[in-house]
Design a protein around this motif. Structure first.
Motif, PDB file in Angstrom:
ATOM      1  N   PRO A  94       0.821  -1.215   0.000  1.00  0.00           N
ATOM      2  CA  PRO A  94       0.000   0.000   0.000  1.00  0.00           C
ATOM      3  C   PRO A  94       0.848   1.256   0.000  1.00  0.00           C
ATOM      4  O   PRO A  94       2.008   1.247   0.430  1.00  0.00           O
ATOM      5  CB  PRO A  94      -0.803  -0.127   1.305  1.00  0.00           C
ATOM      6  CG  PRO A  94       0.031  -0.993   2.184  1.00  0.00           C
ATOM      7  CD  PRO A  94       0.740  -1.953   1.274  1.00  0.00           C
ATOM      8  N   ALA A  95       0.272   2.327  -0.480  1.00  0.00           N
ATOM      9  CA  ALA A  95       0.987   3.607  -0.539  1.00  0.00           C
ATOM     10  C   ALA A  95       1.196   4.166   0.862  1.00  0.00           C
ATOM     11  O   ALA A  95       0.375   3.991   1.757  1.00  0.00           O
ATOM     12  CB  ALA A  95       0.199   4.600  -1.382  1.00  0.00           C
ATOM     13  N   ASN A  96       2.348   4.819   1.029  1.00  0.00           N
ATOM     14  CA  ASN A  96       2.660   5.555   2.261  1.00  0.00           C
ATOM     15  C   ASN A  96       2.662   4.682   3.513  1.00  0.00           C
ATOM     16  O   ASN A  96       2.323   5.153   4.604  1.00  0.00           O
ATOM     17  CB  ASN A  96       1.667   6.723   2.437  1.00  0.00           C
ATOM     18  CG  ASN A  96       1.708   7.691   1.275  1.00  0.00           C
ATOM     19  OD1 ASN A  96       2.783   8.119   0.851  1.00  0.00           O
ATOM     20  ND2 ASN A  96       0.547   8.015   0.729  1.00  0.00           N
ATOM     21  N   HIS A  97       3.029   3.419   3.357  1.00  0.00           N
ATOM     22  CA  HIS A  97       3.205   2.507   4.481  1.00  0.00           C
ATOM     23  C   HIS A  97       4.639   1.973   4.444  1.00  0.00           C
ATOM     24  O   HIS A  97       5.045   1.356   3.456  1.00  0.00           O
ATOM     25  CB  HIS A  97       2.231   1.327   4.419  1.00  0.00           C
ATOM     26  CG  HIS A  97       0.855   1.656   4.899  1.00  0.00           C
ATOM     27  ND1 HIS A  97       0.014   2.502   4.217  1.00  0.00           N
ATOM     28  CD2 HIS A  97       0.172   1.247   6.012  1.00  0.00           C
ATOM     29  CE1 HIS A  97      -1.139   2.595   4.876  1.00  0.00           C
ATOM     30  NE2 HIS A  97      -1.054   1.856   5.956  1.00  0.00           N
ATOM     31  N   SER A  98       5.386   2.185   5.498  1.00  0.00           N
ATOM     32  CA  SER A  98       6.745   1.654   5.536  1.00  0.00           C
ATOM     33  C   SER A  98       6.708   0.142   5.720  1.00  0.00           C
ATOM     34  O   SER A  98       5.758  -0.406   6.283  1.00  0.00           O
ATOM     35  CB  SER A  98       7.540   2.298   6.679  1.00  0.00           C
ATOM     36  OG  SER A  98       6.943   2.005   7.923  1.00  0.00           O
ATOM     37  N   PHE A  99       7.735  -0.534   5.226  1.00  0.00           N
ATOM     38  CA  PHE A  99       7.813  -1.984   5.389  1.00  0.00           C
ATOM     39  C   PHE A  99       9.250  -2.400   5.633  1.00  0.00           C
ATOM     40  O   PHE A  99      10.200  -1.733   5.207  1.00  0.00           O
ATOM     41  CB  PHE A  99       7.238  -2.708   4.164  1.00  0.00           C
ATOM     42  CG  PHE A  99       8.029  -2.511   2.898  1.00  0.00           C
ATOM     43  CD1 PHE A  99       9.077  -3.355   2.563  1.00  0.00           C
ATOM     44  CD2 PHE A  99       7.728  -1.470   2.035  1.00  0.00           C
ATOM     45  CE1 PHE A  99       9.808  -3.169   1.403  1.00  0.00           C
ATOM     46  CE2 PHE A  99       8.457  -1.273   0.866  1.00  0.00           C
ATOM     47  CZ  PHE A  99       9.496  -2.127   0.554  1.00  0.00           C
ATOM     48  N   LYS A 100       9.385  -3.510   6.332  1.00  0.00           N
ATOM     49  CA  LYS A 100      10.681  -4.132   6.562  1.00  0.00           C
ATOM     50  C   LYS A 100      10.522  -5.637   6.379  1.00  0.00           C
ATOM     51  O   LYS A 100       9.522  -6.209   6.827  1.00  0.00           O
ATOM     52  CB  LYS A 100      11.189  -3.854   7.982  1.00  0.00           C
ATOM     53  CG  LYS A 100      11.599  -2.422   8.266  1.00  0.00           C
ATOM     54  CD  LYS A 100      12.157  -2.293   9.682  1.00  0.00           C
ATOM     55  CE  LYS A 100      12.606  -0.880   9.990  1.00  0.00           C
ATOM     56  NZ  LYS A 100      13.158  -0.775  11.373  1.00  0.00           N
ATOM     57  N   SER A 101      11.491  -6.251   5.742  1.00  0.00           N
ATOM     58  CA  SER A 101      11.435  -7.697   5.572  1.00  0.00           C
ATOM     59  C   SER A 101      12.835  -8.284   5.557  1.00  0.00           C
ATOM     60  O   SER A 101      13.817  -7.599   5.259  1.00  0.00           O
ATOM     61  CB  SER A 101      10.701  -8.073   4.280  1.00  0.00           C
ATOM     62  OG  SER A 101      11.468  -7.711   3.148  1.00  0.00           O
ATOM     63  N   ILE A 102      12.885  -9.558   5.898  1.00  0.00           N
ATOM     64  CA  ILE A 102      14.123 -10.329   5.852  1.00  0.00           C
ATOM     65  C   ILE A 102      13.848 -11.575   5.027  1.00  0.00           C
ATOM     66  O   ILE A 102      12.836 -12.255   5.244  1.00  0.00           O
ATOM     67  CB  ILE A 102      14.586 -10.718   7.271  1.00  0.00           C
ATOM     68  CG1 ILE A 102      15.042  -9.471   8.036  1.00  0.00           C
ATOM     69  CG2 ILE A 102      15.704 -11.747   7.223  1.00  0.00           C
ATOM     70  CD1 ILE A 102      15.318  -9.727   9.492  1.00  0.00           C
ATOM     71  N   GLY A 103      14.699 -11.840   4.059  1.00  0.00           N
ATOM     72  CA  GLY A 103      14.491 -12.983   3.195  1.00  0.00           C
ATOM     73  C   GLY A 103      15.705 -13.895   3.124  1.00  0.00           C
ATOM     74  O   GLY A 103      16.848 -13.459   3.328  1.00  0.00           O
ATOM     75  N   PHE A 104      15.436 -15.159   2.852  1.00  0.00           N
ATOM     76  CA  PHE A 104      16.492 -16.135   2.593  1.00  0.00           C
ATOM     77  C   PHE A 104      16.220 -16.768   1.241  1.00  0.00           C
ATOM     78  O   PHE A 104      15.095 -17.153   0.934  1.00  0.00           O
ATOM     79  CB  PHE A 104      16.516 -17.229   3.664  1.00  0.00           C
ATOM     80  CG  PHE A 104      16.890 -16.741   5.033  1.00  0.00           C
ATOM     81  CD1 PHE A 104      18.217 -16.561   5.385  1.00  0.00           C
ATOM     82  CD2 PHE A 104      15.912 -16.454   5.970  1.00  0.00           C
ATOM     83  CE1 PHE A 104      18.562 -16.098   6.645  1.00  0.00           C
ATOM     84  CE2 PHE A 104      16.241 -15.998   7.230  1.00  0.00           C
ATOM     85  CZ  PHE A 104      17.573 -15.821   7.572  1.00  0.00           C
ATOM     86  N   LYS A 105      17.248 -16.847   0.425  1.00  0.00           N
ATOM     87  CA  LYS A 105      17.175 -17.524  -0.868  1.00  0.00           C
ATOM     88  C   LYS A 105      18.296 -18.552  -0.890  1.00  0.00           C
ATOM     89  O   LYS A 105      19.456 -18.211  -0.670  1.00  0.00           O
ATOM     90  CB  LYS A 105      17.339 -16.516  -2.010  1.00  0.00           C
ATOM     91  CG  LYS A 105      16.203 -15.493  -2.084  1.00  0.00           C
ATOM     92  CD  LYS A 105      16.463 -14.463  -3.179  1.00  0.00           C
ATOM     93  CE  LYS A 105      15.268 -13.554  -3.347  1.00  0.00           C
ATOM     94  NZ  LYS A 105      14.096 -14.255  -3.885  1.00  0.00           N
TER      95      LYS A 105
END
Length: 327
Positions: free
Chosen positions: A122-133
């Protein structure tokens, strides 16, 4: 609301860096991408923990809806795990929409990259994520004891996804990853150490949940079936639902239906149906075109007091109070 579409070939993190750079510009290296302008802020860093195992740390904010379309890599032994740490998104796959919010039972999402996936931020929503590949071979070298679990989860090479909540111990480790990322000294080594710890803890979790039949994977056909069942429920508000009858209609067992539905929608079929029915009741009442009696009877309630009681339980107000609200 304006939206941007970002096309990403599923695979290593370098594909993400390339797609972001081509779309938005900014600065890039072999393992980082960064941009910070009025319309978008994004910072992505990759860490090669082991040959064939990448840790990807991402945070960002965009002033438009961002639709990230992942093109399948068709390589079943290359696995993608995402831990959603902050914010919200909607995932689309197999014509299915799924809302995801940090801290819920869908906080961990794992798949083998074999079907189209769209992540809508969504617009104007901060996000943080951690991924493993990671490649299967990398897991074999690092944790051969995890291979039995790997084969149970991904061994049939069919398109499949898994959802799980993020245990507190892994949540603390991943919090450290963002903290150490900002350190002036030793940030890469500290982040990589915590990343390997989190990766190991995820496989310990998967092993235990799989042994207890608590880790339920959904194939593409499962998603398609659940979408059809969801649409059936949303079109049957005036009827009484019987899970056994629905399971029979769609050719699966009642236990599998309940398990799959809970895995995807994070609630039972009855909970979903009741809340959807009350959402529809609220919409009709708010329109001012229906009375409480009309809505209750139209939605299958023979006893209006039961309808009012359920509405207040779900919505926190009585149906009559909705009628008094301004349109």
């Amino acid at each position: 609301m304006d939206r941007e579409v970002l096309n990403i070939q599923e695979g290593p993190a370098s594909n993400y860096i390339e797609a972001l750079h081509q779309k938005f510009g900014g600065q890039r290296t072999s393992n980082t991408y960064s941009i910070n302008i009025a319309s978008i802020a994004c910072h992505l860093t990759t860490y090669e923990i082991h040959k064939g195992l990448e840790l990807v740390v991402t945070e960002g904010l965009y002033n438009k809806i961002l639709e990230a379309r992942h093109i399948p890599d068709d390589y079943p032994d290359y696995i993608h795990i995402n831990i959603f740490k902050e914010g919200q998104l909607t995932r689309h796959y197999s014509s299915k929409k799924e809302h995801v919010e940090a801290g819920t039972t869908k906080g961990v999402f794992a798949h083998n990259g074999m079907f189209p996936l769209v992540a809508e931020f969504p617009a104007n929503h901060s996000f943080k994520s951690i991924g493993f590949k990671f490649h299967k071979d990398a897991l074999m070298e690092l944790m051969p004891e995890a291979m039995e679990t790997y084969e149970a989860l991904f061994g049939d090479h069919k398109p499949i996804t898994y959802h799980a909540s993020l245990p507190k111990e892994i949540e603390r480790i991943t919090d450290d990853i963002f903290y150490f990322r900002e350190c002036d000294f030793g940030n890469r080594s500290l982040v990589m150490a915590r990343g390997l710890e989190a990766f190991t803890a995820l496989w310990m979790m998967a092993k235990n949940q799989n042994a207890n039949n608590d880790l339920n994977g959904l194939h593409v056909d499962d998603y398609k079936r659940l979408l059809q069942i969801k649409e059936k429920l949303l079109g049957s508000f005036d009827q009484k639902i019987v899970i056994e009858d629905i399971a029979l209609e769609y050719g699966i067992s009642a236990s599998k239906l309940k398990r799959d539905f809970k895995s995807l929608y994070d609630c039972s079929i009855y909970q979903f149906y009741t809340h959807a029915k009350m959402d529809e009741a609220y919409r009709r009442l708010k329109s001012g075109e229906y009375s409480v009696m009309e809505v209750g009877y139209d939605l299958g309630y023979q006893n209006l007091s039961k309808f009012s009681s359920m509405f207040k339980k779900v919505k926190g107000i009585s149906p009559k109070d909705v009628l008094k609200m301004p349109a």
